[in-house]
Design a protein around this motif. Structure first.
Motif, short mmCIF file in Angstrom:
data_model
loop_
_atom_site.label_atom_id
_atom_site.label_comp_id
_atom_site.label_asym_id
_atom_site.label_seq_id
_atom_site.Cartn_x
_atom_site.Cartn_y
_atom_site.Cartn_z
N THR B 83 -8.84 4.20 6.59
CA THR B 83 -10.19 5.07 6.18
C THR B 83 -10.54 5.83 7.43
O THR B 83 -11.33 6.95 7.14
N PRO B 86 -8.14 9.68 8.39
CA PRO B 86 -8.99 10.77 7.87
C PRO B 86 -9.93 11.36 8.56
O PRO B 86 -10.02 12.56 8.79
N LEU B 89 -8.80 12.95 11.72
CA LEU B 89 -8.33 14.32 11.59
C LEU B 89 -9.43 15.38 11.36
O LEU B 89 -9.18 16.36 11.81
N LYS B 90 -10.20 14.99 10.63
CA LYS B 90 -11.47 15.83 10.15
C LYS B 90 -12.17 16.38 11.51
O LYS B 90 -12.41 17.40 11.59
N TYR B 107 0.20 9.37 4.82
CA TYR B 107 -0.36 10.76 5.11
C TYR B 107 0.85 11.53 5.95
O TYR B 107 0.89 11.69 7.26
N GLU B 109 2.27 14.22 5.90
CA GLU B 109 2.23 15.59 6.29
C GLU B 109 1.82 15.79 7.91
O GLU B 109 1.51 16.74 8.18
N GLU B 110 0.86 14.70 7.95
CA GLU B 110 0.11 14.79 9.33
C GLU B 110 0.84 14.12 10.63
O GLU B 110 0.31 13.98 11.37
N GLY B 255 -11.10 -16.57 -0.73
CA GLY B 255 -11.70 -15.49 -0.21
C GLY B 255 -12.90 -15.50 0.14
O GLY B 255 -13.85 -14.64 0.58
N THR B 258 -13.65 -16.71 6.30
CA THR B 258 -12.81 -16.14 7.20
C THR B 258 -11.77 -17.22 7.94
O THR B 258 -11.19 -16.76 8.87
N GLU B 396 -6.03 -4.50 -4.11
CA GLU B 396 -6.38 -4.94 -5.49
C GLU B 396 -5.43 -6.04 -5.83
O GLU B 396 -5.91 -6.84 -6.80
N ASP B 399 -6.52 -9.29 -4.49
CA ASP B 399 -7.75 -9.51 -5.10
C ASP B 399 -7.76 -10.28 -6.41
O ASP B 399 -8.39 -11.38 -6.79
N LYS B 402 -6.50 -13.64 -5.78
CA LYS B 402 -7.87 -14.50 -5.16
C LYS B 402 -8.54 -15.13 -6.47
O LYS B 402 -9.10 -16.02 -6.40
N LYS B 425 -2.45 3.86 -12.94
CA LYS B 425 -2.68 4.86 -11.72
C LYS B 425 -1.27 5.53 -11.55
O LYS B 425 -1.51 6.61 -11.00
#
Lengths: 291, 432
Positions: B83, B86, B89-90, B107, B109-110, B255, B258, B396, B399, B402, B425
């Protein structure tokens, strides 16, 4: 310049700083949030207009309903504690019979100064199942360690206690301020009528504190519905999804799964529902002026 | 008076704005000055705060000393990189070199193609593919800096106490034997738990692959989703049962905490610990209270299973100093420098013909087992990697496991949920 016109200018001069901050930190994000909720924005390059698709999806999302109703139940169960404990402590700590009042008030207020995440992580350490302080003490006393992290009820209790602990000091101070402003004449009249301490509390103190109780109830409700940082620090929404409340769910969808468009649609719906809850509370209590 | 107040407010506001601007400018000038004076500054992105024993960090330090350059480190854990990158990059504020497990896949292409930066032929081909995670093109966006394999660690003192004979490469345990011995260890009271597994799908999947399961299956021109197959449901049911019966510390996989299973093992509370070769070096440094070792993976209903993985180094296309990053890569993969890195890392070698040759007898024996596990990387794991299913859903999957362990869903419900989501998806059908 007329007096009225000058008053207007002064009014706007006072309003301006908070108005600017309100616009920057609330209105603009709210506007952006609403725009994003009609897109499939993924936090990166994809951002197509998809109409009300996200909103339709929210209304069909079973996981969202689970998280939302979990939040509501968590709020309903915890609200009485959030309101009653500070009230009782305030009454106790304004009584002339109690000693070390300043020290007690200070100690009770300290958790308010801690960030929710710091508090959460500290609580997490204390209630760690294998190496936590609380289980260590229980074992030293001959008991069996409790499953704080893998039992939903115990995990919820831990969060609830921590949450109440974090706000008790703040609400207690508000109550103390209000109690100190109550007229002593009314208490003297009650004493003349032969009221004992409990009767004075029920018939005098509690009704006169209605505006304050309304404020505390409203703030507590919103706090509980928005509970996030503390849960993140203590259980991260587990065990399973047992302590995943609405805000965790939104955060997870947006920041962990990259579904920013969908997460903003949930936020918009949740904001409306929370506003309705606050409005209903306000109307029911007549803004705290009921009594 | 009103005029004076307005003027005062304006002056204070302007002073505030000017002060903020000056601060930025000072910082920028500071960086530029040091760059001019001492050579370049290589801005690197790491996944964790480097310790003094961290082999890669020591390589960066040595390179900086030798070349007169400086290294500016940013630390962002692997999961958060997805997260945060990006946003970097912005904001046009990307590091020159990133140490990552997934960014180049998410990513592509980056990132720059590094094929011509160093001789690609020096690398172990499997390591290059598994770490690069790019099976469809000839480009190389990430070059290896860590090659890992999942592995089972055991508490040798507890084994000896209970009289359990350690399995060997030629005579590994079956999964049933592993569970039975884990139960004996727990029952003996020498350890609190017989078995612990990292809270990671990358470790759990070994159980699935060894029982003949997989997440996807390859068809002629695409893939189908097979995560909710009967054998996978059975594997998850067994896993849930081991947690329910406290053979494993249940809190790890529900979960709600920790708690780290590595700590459980290091404290002597677990008999057998499924983790990976990256834990070897920290354990070697930290465990002094008991003897421990590495054992071969058990044979499931079909075969043994190990999962290879690791991290790579990539150069973002919009990096400020890509040439400096390339200079580091050329330096890092020179044999002398790499051998020194590998000796500290105590990991699996990803360069052909260069191996880690430990002096300690115990490390030699353990290293032999870790290397031997490479042959247990299953074809089904490679198919799953090729499908790149994690581009659609990732956390997911863990999860739903879990939720099964915590009792919210049955094993079948959990895997059905994930199969449906992945199918939706990815547009892949669910296998019959």
């Amino acid at each position: 310049m007329s007096k009225n016109s000058r008053n207007h200018r002064v009014f706007w001069l006072f309003i301006a700083p908070s108005g600017v901050l309100f616009t920057i930190f609330f209105l603009i994000p709210l506007f952006l949030n609403l725009i994003l909720s009609f897109t499939n924005y993924d936090g990166w390059k994809q951002m197509d207009f998809i109409g009300i698709e996200n909103y339709v999806r929210v209304l069909q999302d079973k996981e969202f309903y689970s998280a939302f109703f979990r939040s509501i139940i968590y709020t309903i169960v915890n609200l009485p504690f959030k309101v009653a404990i500070p009230l009782l402590l305030a009454v106790l700590l304004t009584s002339p019979k109690v000693r070390f009042k300043t020290l007690a008030r200070t100690l009770i207020y300290i958790p308010v100064l801690l960030s929710a995440l710091v508090m959460g992580i500290t609580i997490n350490w204390m209630f760690s199942q294998e190496y936590g302080l609380v289980n260590f003490i229980i074992q030293q006393l001959g008991g069996s360690p409790l499953e704080w992290g893998s039992n939903v009820v115990l995990a919820t209790i831990v969060i609830s206690v921590a949450s109440t602990l974090m706000t008790t000091g703040f609400f207690m101070i508000i109550y103390i301020g209000s109690i100190n402003n109550l007229s002593s004449d009314i208490y003297e009249a009650a004493e003349i009528d032969g009221a004992n301490s409990v009767q004075k509390f029920i018939s005098v103190t509690f009704p006169l504190l209605a505006p304050t109780t309304f404020l505390v109830t409203l703030l507590s409700t919103i706090d509980l519905l928005k509970e996030y940082a503390l849960v993140q620090g203590v259980t991260q929404g587990g065990p399973g999804t047992g302590t995943t409340y609405t805000i965790q769910y939104i955060f997870d969808k947006g920041f962990n799964q990259g579904e920013y468009g969908y997460a903003t649609a949930i936020s918009a719906i949740v904001m409306i529902v929370f506003a309705i809850i606050a409005y209903v509370q306000f109307k029911t209590n007549q803004g705290g002026e009921k009594y | 008076m009103r005029g004076f107040l307005l003027t005062l407010c304006s002056v204070l506001f302007l002073s505030f704005i000017t002060a903020c601007s000056s601060e930025t400018s000072v910082e920028t000038n500071g960086a530029n000055n040091s760059e001019e004076a001492d050579g370049g500054i290589l801005k690197i992105l790491l996944s964790e705060e480097p310790s003094s024993e961290d082999a890669l960090n020591n390589s960066f330090k040595k390179w900086a000393e030798e070349t007169g350059n400086k290294v500016d480190t940013i630390v962002i854990p692997y999961d958060d990189q997805i997260t945060k990158f990006p946003l970097m990059l912005k904001n046009d504020d990307v590091p020159d070199l990133v140490s990552t497990t997934r960014l180049t896949r998410l990513y592509p292409e980056e990132f720059l193609d590094l094929t011509d930066v160093v001789d690609i032929g020096i690398f172990d081909q499997a390591a290059l593919e598994i770490i690069g995670q790019d099976y469809d093109s000839d480009s190389n966006l990430a070059l290896p800096n860590q090659y890992t394999i999942t592995s089972y660690f055991y508490n040798a003192d507890a084994f000896e106490e209970v009289g359990i004979e350690v399995p060997t490469i030629d005579d590994p345990w079956t999964m049933d034997e592993l569970i039975s011995n884990a139960q004996k260890l727990k029952d003996s009271g020498d350890v609190n738990y017989g078995l612990a597994v990292d809270f990671s799908r990358g470790r759990y999947d070994n159980l699935m692959y060894s029982n003949g399961g997989s997440i996807t299956q390859e068809t002629e021109d695409s893939f189908v989703v097979s995560i909710n197959s009967e054998e996978n449901v059975q594997t998850l049911e067994n896993f849930v049962e081991w947690n329910e019966t406290d053979l494993m510390p249940k809190v790890i996989w529900t979960g709600g905490s920790t708690d780290n299973p590595a700590d459980y093992f290091k404290n002597g509370d677990v008999g057998i610990y499924l983790s990976g070769s990256w834990e070897y070096s920290p354990m070697y440094e930290e465990i002094t209270a008991f003897d421990w070792g590495v054992m071969p993976s058990p044979i499931g209903s079909l075969q043994q299973s190990a999962i290879a993985g690791g991290g790579g180094l990539g150069i973002p296309s919009s990096a400020e100093n890509p040439e400096l990053a390339k200079e580091f890569l050329e330096w890092f993969y020179k044999e002398d420098n790499y051998v020194e890195f590998l000796a500290q890392d105590k990991g699996i070698s990803f360069i052909n013909g260069v191996t880690y040759e430990p002096e300690d007898e115990k490390v030699i024996a353990d290293y032999e087992i870790l290397q031997a596990e490479m042959k247990n990387v299953t074809d089904r794991f490679l198919v799953d990697e090729k499908s790149a299913w994690r581009n659609y859903l990732d956390s997911e999957y863990r999860d739903v496991i879990k939720r099964a362990v915590s009792g919210e869903l049955t094993a079948k419900e959990a895997l059905d949920v994930f199969a449906n989501d992945l199918s939706e998806k990815s547009d892949w059908e669910i296998a019959n």
